[in-house]
Design a protein around this motif. Structure first.
Motif, PDB file in Angstrom:
ATOM      1  N   TYR A 147       0.853  -1.190   0.000  1.00  0.00           N
ATOM      2  CA  TYR A 147       0.000   0.000   0.000  1.00  0.00           C
ATOM      3  C   TYR A 147       0.885   1.236   0.000  1.00  0.00           C
ATOM      4  CZ  TYR A 147      -4.111  -2.832   1.071  1.00  0.00           C
ATOM      5  OH  TYR A 147      -5.127  -3.749   1.016  1.00  0.00           O
ATOM      6  N   SER A 148       0.636   2.121  -0.954  1.00  0.00           N
ATOM      7  CA  SER A 148       1.348   3.398  -1.007  1.00  0.00           C
ATOM      8  C   SER A 148       0.369   4.490  -0.611  1.00  0.00           C
ATOM      9  CB  SER A 148       1.896   3.650  -2.414  1.00  0.00           C
ATOM     10  OG  SER A 148       2.866   2.682  -2.754  1.00  0.00           O
ATOM     11  N   PHE A 149       0.576   5.050   0.562  1.00  0.00           N
ATOM     12  CA  PHE A 149      -0.365   6.045   1.084  1.00  0.00           C
ATOM     13  C   PHE A 149      -0.031   7.445   0.567  1.00  0.00           C
ATOM     14  CE2 PHE A 149      -0.690   2.559   4.132  1.00  0.00           C
ATOM     15  CZ  PHE A 149      -2.069   2.411   4.188  1.00  0.00           C
ATOM     16  N   LYS A 150      -1.010   8.055  -0.065  1.00  0.00           N
ATOM     17  CA  LYS A 150      -0.877   9.405  -0.608  1.00  0.00           C
ATOM     18  C   LYS A 150      -1.637  10.381   0.286  1.00  0.00           C
ATOM     19  CE  LYS A 150       1.213   7.578  -4.180  1.00  0.00           C
ATOM     20  NZ  LYS A 150       2.682   7.675  -4.350  1.00  0.00           N
ATOM     21  N   VAL A 151      -1.927  11.566  -0.244  1.00  0.00           N
ATOM     22  CA  VAL A 151      -2.738  12.548   0.484  1.00  0.00           C
ATOM     23  C   VAL A 151      -4.085  11.911   0.791  1.00  0.00           C
ATOM     24  CG1 VAL A 151      -3.849  14.796   0.345  1.00  0.00           C
ATOM     25  CG2 VAL A 151      -1.570  14.474  -0.628  1.00  0.00           C
ATOM     26  N   ARG A 178      -7.580   4.536   7.758  1.00  0.00           N
ATOM     27  CA  ARG A 178      -7.192   4.013   6.444  1.00  0.00           C
ATOM     28  C   ARG A 178      -6.028   3.030   6.534  1.00  0.00           C
ATOM     29  NH1 ARG A 178      -3.919   8.308   2.742  1.00  0.00           N
ATOM     30  NH2 ARG A 178      -2.473   9.185   4.273  1.00  0.00           N
ATOM     31  N   HIS A 179      -5.254   3.126   7.603  1.00  0.00           N
ATOM     32  CA  HIS A 179      -4.163   2.178   7.808  1.00  0.00           C
ATOM     33  C   HIS A 179      -4.680   0.878   8.422  1.00  0.00           C
ATOM     34  CE1 HIS A 179      -1.546   5.524   6.842  1.00  0.00           C
ATOM     35  NE2 HIS A 179      -2.232   6.244   7.701  1.00  0.00           N
ATOM     36  N   LEU A 180      -5.663   1.011   9.285  1.00  0.00           N
ATOM     37  CA  LEU A 180      -6.265  -0.169   9.912  1.00  0.00           C
ATOM     38  C   LEU A 180      -6.892  -1.086   8.862  1.00  0.00           C
ATOM     39  CD1 LEU A 180      -7.196  -1.685  12.498  1.00  0.00           C
ATOM     40  CD2 LEU A 180      -9.238  -0.254  12.470  1.00  0.00           C
ATOM     41  N   ILE A 181      -7.637  -0.505   7.926  1.00  0.00           N
ATOM     42  CA  ILE A 181      -8.334  -1.343   6.937  1.00  0.00           C
ATOM     43  C   ILE A 181      -7.382  -1.906   5.882  1.00  0.00           C
ATOM     44  CG2 ILE A 181     -10.521  -0.129   7.273  1.00  0.00           C
ATOM     45  CD1 ILE A 181      -9.993   1.354   4.646  1.00  0.00           C
ATOM     46  N   GLY A 206      -1.091 -14.677   7.604  1.00  0.00           N
ATOM     47  CA  GLY A 206      -0.358 -15.418   6.591  1.00  0.00           C
ATOM     48  C   GLY A 206       0.343 -14.550   5.566  1.00  0.00           C
ATOM     49  N   LYS A 207       0.006 -13.263   5.522  1.00  0.00           N
ATOM     50  CA  LYS A 207       0.554 -12.396   4.491  1.00  0.00           C
ATOM     51  C   LYS A 207       1.487 -11.327   5.071  1.00  0.00           C
ATOM     52  CE  LYS A 207      -3.182 -12.947   1.145  1.00  0.00           C
ATOM     53  NZ  LYS A 207      -4.061 -12.243   0.185  1.00  0.00           N
ATOM     54  N   ILE A 208       2.314 -10.786   4.186  1.00  0.00           N
ATOM     55  CA  ILE A 208       3.162  -9.648   4.517  1.00  0.00           C
ATOM     56  C   ILE A 208       2.545  -8.404   3.898  1.00  0.00           C
ATOM     57  CG2 ILE A 208       5.427  -8.571   4.243  1.00  0.00           C
ATOM     58  CD1 ILE A 208       6.636 -11.376   4.012  1.00  0.00           C
ATOM     59  N   GLY A 209       2.290  -7.391   4.708  1.00  0.00           N
ATOM     60  CA  GLY A 209       1.808  -6.110   4.208  1.00  0.00           C
ATOM     61  C   GLY A 209       2.944  -5.104   4.262  1.00  0.00           C
ATOM     62  N   VAL A 210       3.104  -4.349   3.188  1.00  0.00           N
ATOM     63  CA  VAL A 210       4.148  -3.320   3.134  1.00  0.00           C
ATOM     64  C   VAL A 210       3.478  -1.959   3.003  1.00  0.00           C
ATOM     65  CG1 VAL A 210       6.213  -2.497   1.954  1.00  0.00           C
ATOM     66  CG2 VAL A 210       5.688  -4.950   1.967  1.00  0.00           C
ATOM     67  N   PHE A 211       3.732  -1.092   3.951  1.00  0.00           N
ATOM     68  CA  PHE A 211       3.234   0.286   3.883  1.00  0.00           C
ATOM     69  C   PHE A 211       4.361   1.175   3.350  1.00  0.00           C
ATOM     70  CE2 PHE A 211      -0.271   0.213   7.412  1.00  0.00           C
ATOM     71  CZ  PHE A 211      -0.988  -0.698   6.649  1.00  0.00           C
ATOM     72  N   ASN A 212       4.169   1.678   2.149  1.00  0.00           N
ATOM     73  CA  ASN A 212       5.108   2.612   1.536  1.00  0.00           C
ATOM     74  C   ASN A 212       4.647   4.011   1.914  1.00  0.00           C
ATOM     75  OD1 ASN A 212       6.744   4.155  -0.085  1.00  0.00           O
ATOM     76  ND2 ASN A 212       6.251   3.096  -1.987  1.00  0.00           N
ATOM     77  N   ARG A 213       5.308   4.597   2.877  1.00  0.00           N
ATOM     78  CA  ARG A 213       4.805   5.698   3.693  1.00  0.00           C
ATOM     79  C   ARG A 213       3.683   5.124   4.556  1.00  0.00           C
ATOM     80  NH1 ARG A 213       7.151  10.447   2.461  1.00  0.00           N
ATOM     81  NH2 ARG A 213       7.983  10.753   0.364  1.00  0.00           N
ATOM     82  N   HIS A 218       1.381   5.291   8.673  1.00  0.00           N
ATOM     83  CA  HIS A 218       0.632   6.088   9.642  1.00  0.00           C
ATOM     84  C   HIS A 218       1.517   7.145  10.309  1.00  0.00           C
ATOM     85  CE1 HIS A 218       1.924   2.126  11.035  1.00  0.00           C
ATOM     86  NE2 HIS A 218       2.087   2.593  12.259  1.00  0.00           N
ATOM     87  N   TYR A 219       2.847   7.024  10.164  1.00  0.00           N
ATOM     88  CA  TYR A 219       3.741   8.026  10.745  1.00  0.00           C
ATOM     89  C   TYR A 219       3.729   9.347   9.987  1.00  0.00           C
ATOM     90  CZ  TYR A 219       5.380   4.737  14.147  1.00  0.00           C
ATOM     91  OH  TYR A 219       5.409   3.868  15.203  1.00  0.00           O
ATOM     92  N   GLU A 220       3.193   9.348   8.777  1.00  0.00           N
ATOM     93  CA  GLU A 220       3.028  10.616   8.059  1.00  0.00           C
ATOM     94  C   GLU A 220       2.188  11.589   8.888  1.00  0.00           C
ATOM     95  OE1 GLU A 220       4.072  11.182   4.243  1.00  0.00           O
ATOM     96  OE2 GLU A 220       5.453  10.145   5.594  1.00  0.00           O
ATOM     97  N   ASN A 221       1.325  11.031   9.748  1.00  0.00           N
ATOM     98  CA  ASN A 221       0.420  11.850  10.553  1.00  0.00           C
ATOM     99  C   ASN A 221       1.106  12.540  11.728  1.00  0.00           C
ATOM    100  OD1 ASN A 221      -2.385  11.152   9.359  1.00  0.00           O
ATOM    101  ND2 ASN A 221      -1.408   9.167   9.620  1.00  0.00           N
ATOM    102  N   VAL A 222       2.376  12.193  11.968  1.00  0.00           N
ATOM    103  CA  VAL A 222       3.148  12.918  12.989  1.00  0.00           C
ATOM    104  C   VAL A 222       4.454  13.440  12.404  1.00  0.00           C
ATOM    105  CG1 VAL A 222       2.137  11.741  14.976  1.00  0.00           C
ATOM    106  CG2 VAL A 222       4.148  10.742  13.839  1.00  0.00           C
ATOM    107  N   LEU A 223       4.570  13.360  11.084  1.00  0.00           N
ATOM    108  CA  LEU A 223       5.761  13.867  10.403  1.00  0.00           C
ATOM    109  C   LEU A 223       5.385  15.004   9.449  1.00  0.00           C
ATOM    110  CD1 LEU A 223       7.423  10.398   9.699  1.00  0.00           C
ATOM    111  CD2 LEU A 223       8.256  12.130  11.290  1.00  0.00           C
ATOM    112  N   VAL A 224       4.744  14.655   8.346  1.00  0.00           N
ATOM    113  CA  VAL A 224       4.344  15.675   7.365  1.00  0.00           C
ATOM    114  C   VAL A 224       3.396  16.684   7.997  1.00  0.00           C
ATOM    115  CG1 VAL A 224       3.176  16.093   5.179  1.00  0.00           C
ATOM    116  CG2 VAL A 224       4.703  14.133   5.418  1.00  0.00           C
TER     117      VAL A 224
END
Length: 283
Positions: free
Chosen positions: A81-85, A98-101, A107-114, A116-122
């Motif tokens: 998942y690549s999280f945008k605006v 949106r990160h929870l869902i 059994g799977k690997i999920g990769v967050f490209n950017r 939930h930390y954007e919410n305390v960084l950007v």
């Protein structure tokens, strides 16, 4: 910014030579196969999942790292998942929704490209973005003090503890790119025609805020580095080595869960294997 996790069997080199690159690539090829095998077992086992969080400044190499590290993992076993605006719909929910869902199933690997930390960084560098969330207690950017962002970090800690307690292996990587190397990579995008599309004038605006971003990253990492959700601060100027460090950390985390194993065929079916073979061969 210190390395919160250090891979003991990986030696970082001072200069990136062809030999160093080839050695890192060969190690990565072996690790990819091991990660794939462990993910297959995790999928069959059905009790754990893994969340890999990637953060870093623009051009830190997140996209290519995902491509190279997970190249050998079964397509069914990894979701990126690549999280945008945030969209209009996402802004109608709390900042973690949106990160929870998007979390990977067991059994799977999920990769967050950017992540939930954007919410305390950007949003900390650009506090005006928070106003779009329509939070009742926030009337203006003057209401967005350190306490607000530290409360959000507490919420993130609780979120990660909850998913960890429910079988998710959480790993977080900050690709620690130097400002000089970012300059080189931005110039490369401008100098190579087929790379031009990757460039945005906004990259230069954000670059001017480099020091502020670094301060925000350091505060967030210090406050959210937990045993159940560790941060890895990865030197990112050398892409092959960065990929190798991330792959090693992922494999080590999967291997550490030694209860992950493929289920065995029930004994009553195991006893009939030869008969099943005979039935098929006699068709």
């Amino acid at each position: 910014m210190k390395n919160y996790k250090v891979q003991g069997n990986i030696k970082l080199q001072g200069s990136v030579t062809k030999e160093v690159i080839e050695k890192a690539q060969k190690k990565l090829e072996k690790l990819r196969k091991k990660i794939s095998k462990r993910q297959d077992a995790m999928y069959a086992h059905g009790k754990y999942s893994m969340l890999v969080c990637l953060q870093g400044m623009d051009t830190s190499g997140k996209d290519s790292l995902i491509r190279e590290v997970f190249k050998d993992v079964n397509a069914r076993g990894v979701v990126v998942y690549s999280f945008k605006v945030p969209t209009e719909k996402e802004l109608k929910h709390d900042f973690l929704w949106r990160h929870l869902i998007a979390l990977p199933e067991r059994g799977k690997i999920g990769v967050f490209n950017r992540t939930h930390y954007e919410n305390v960084l950007v949003t900390r560098v650009h506090p005006e973005y928070i106003l779009g969330e329509n939070i009742p207690s926030i009337k203006s950017v003057d209401d967005l003090d350190d306490t607000f962002y530290h409360n959000r970090m507490d919420a993130i800690n609780n979120f990660e503890k909850h998913i960890s307690d429910n079988g998710m292996i959480v790993l977080k990587f900050f690709l620690n790119l130097s400002k000089d190397e970012q300059k080189n990579r931005l110039l490369r995008r401008l100098n190579i025609e087929e790379k031009n599309w990757k460039f945005s004038p906004g990259d230069l605006k954000e670059r001017k805020l480099w020091d502020k971003y670094q301060d925000c990253y350091e505060d967030a990492i210090n406050r959210t580095n937990k045993d159940h959700a560790p941060w890895y601060v990865v030197p990112a100027d050398d892409k092959p080595t960065a990929r190798l460090i991330v792959a090693q950390a992922i494999y080590d985390a999967l291997k550490a869960h030694d209860d992950i194993e493929e289920p065995r065929l029930p004994a009553k079916y195991q006893a009939e294997i030869e008969n099943y073979k005979k039935e098929l061969n006699d068709e």
